[in-house]
Write an enzyme that holds these catalytic residues in place. Structure first.
Site, short mmCIF file in Angstrom:
data_model
loop_
_atom_site.label_atom_id
_atom_site.label_comp_id
_atom_site.label_asym_id
_atom_site.label_seq_id
_atom_site.Cartn_x
_atom_site.Cartn_y
_atom_site.Cartn_z
CG ASP A 36 39.69 24.77 -2.60
OD1 ASP A 36 39.57 23.74 -1.92
OD2 ASP A 36 39.15 25.85 -2.30
CG ASP A 37 42.26 20.07 0.15
OD1 ASP A 37 43.48 19.90 0.25
OD2 ASP A 37 41.43 19.59 0.96
CE LYS A 75 38.00 27.38 0.67
NZ LYS A 75 37.26 26.70 -0.43
CG ASP A 133 38.60 24.53 4.44
OD1 ASP A 133 37.66 24.82 5.20
OD2 ASP A 133 38.44 23.81 3.42
CB SER A 182 36.87 28.18 6.23
OG SER A 182 37.28 28.32 4.89
NE ARG A 217 31.95 28.98 1.91
CZ ARG A 217 32.24 27.69 1.75
NH1 ARG A 217 33.35 27.32 1.15
NH2 ARG A 217 31.39 26.76 2.15
CG ASP A 264 32.16 23.14 0.96
OD1 ASP A 264 32.45 24.13 1.67
OD2 ASP A 264 32.93 22.19 0.76
#
Ligand SMILES: *[C@@H]1O[C@H](CO)[C@@H](O)[C@H](O)[C@H]1NC(C)=O
Ligand SMILES: *[C@@H]1O[C@H](CO)[C@@H](O)[C@H](O)[C@H]1NC(C)=O
Length: 322
Positions: free
Chosen positions: A79-80, A156, A158, A190, A215, A219
């Site tokens: 992820d990030d 992913k 975002d 997202s 998404r 979160d």
């Protein structure tokens, strides 16, 4: 077959043909770093838990050796907080050199050698949510090419530090750019989560054409309150959300937090059951190196997984509210 059923059949065919690169016909299953490990970048004092290549190799080992892979849990997702604060001289994103000294391509090989797939993270804005370099419109093509060249299998994308116009342009552009690399890459958008998650601000037909999953909402956090809030929102809005799902196009209520600190055993069973029924991605965010037996049994429940992975891909609906 009357003319109306022919028209219906044609409509169904054209819908399913749109983003048909054959991927994610059932909801993705795997592991993602974010909810459990956040933006822990302290590999000096916390080498076991920091966002670095060791964490992802460890989780790949666990997925293979502890029976997860054979149940379908195949993605290892970054992820990030994985990048360096600067792009390289050619303008490409690069991993933080101290935390990923071998680079992402080598990590991808490690993961592929074990029969698993690698997911990565980027953000359509000027910065990621944790203020690492973003992927604004003029960087989308180069970043898609970089990810493909490394052997990444899933992105992913975002939406922090960006606006609705950039979303409207950038999410479809990334879809095209990933496709143009020639490498099959699962694409998680997202976008709807940054537009309130509902029509008319969100066009789920369009999302189904350009993304494999998205998404929709906030979160998840490590608590039953958070799980209940998510379930309630999805159920209250199921008339808009449930028809959007199907093979290759999934609503994503966010990660499974089973095995962490916030859920009792019964609450953990409830999350697993509801995610299975909702045809949700089964993406765990926990520490697979230290999982108690009840969490393991819940996450490895074959009945729940079979329901989740039903090839028809019909998302369940709430019938009764008590
Ligand atoms: C690109 O898109 C076309 C048309 O939808 C599809 O047939 C093909 O499989 C896609 N390729 C990749 C690598 O995603
Ligand atoms: C939503 O997207 C679909 C597919 O791209 C398009 O045909 C339709 O016109 C869009 N709907 C709205 C309300 O913009």
């Amino acid at each position: 077959m009357g003319p109306s059923s022919v028209a219906l059949l044609l409509a169904v065919i054209s819908l399913t043909a749109a983003l048909d690169n054959g991927m994610l016909k059932t909801p993705p299953m795997g592991w993602m770093a974010w909810e459990r490990f956040r933006c822990d970048i302290d590999c000096k004092d916390d080498p076991q838990n920091c966002i670095g290549e060791k964490l992802f190799r460890d989780m790949a080992d666990r997925l293979v050796e502890d029976g997860w892979k054979e149940l379908g849990y195949e993605y290892v997702m970054i992820d990030d907080c994985w990048t360096s604060m600067q792009r390289d001289e050619q303008g490409r994103l690069q991993p933080d050199p101290s935390r990923f000294p071998g680079g992402i391509a080598k990590l991808a090989r490690y993961i592929h050698d074990r029969g698993l797939k690698l997911g990565i993270y980027a953000d359509i804005g000027s910065h990621t949510c944790m203020r690492y370099p973003g992927t604004p419109l003029d960087k989308i093509v180069i970043d898609a090419q970089t990810f493909a060249s490394w052997g990444v299998d899933y992105l992913k994308f975002d939406g922090c530090y960006s606006n609705p116009i950039e979303h409207m342009l950038g999410y479809p552009l990334m879809s095209k750019a990933l496709n143009a690399t020639g490498r099959p890459i699962g694409y998680s958008c997202s976008w709807p989560a940054y537009e309130g998650g509902l029509p008319p601000n969100v066009n789920y037909s369009l999302l189904g054409e350009i993304c494999h999953l998205w998404r929709n909402y906030d979160d998840i956090q490590d608590s039953w309150d958070s799980v209940q809030d998510i379930i309630g929102w999805f159920a209250n809005n199921q008339d808009d959300l449930q028809p959007a799902a199907g093979p290759g196009r999934w609503n994503d209520p966010d990660m499974l937090i089973i095995g962490n600190f916030g859920l009792s055993v019964h609450q953990a069973r409830s999350q697993m059951a509801l995610w299975a029924i909702m045809a949700a991605p089964l993406i765990m965010s926990n520490d697979l190196r230290n999982l108690d037996n009840s969490a393991r049994a819940i996450l490895q429940n074959k009945m729940a997984i079979t329901i989740n992975q039903d090839p028809l891909g019909i998302q369940g609906r709430r019938l009764l509210q008590v």
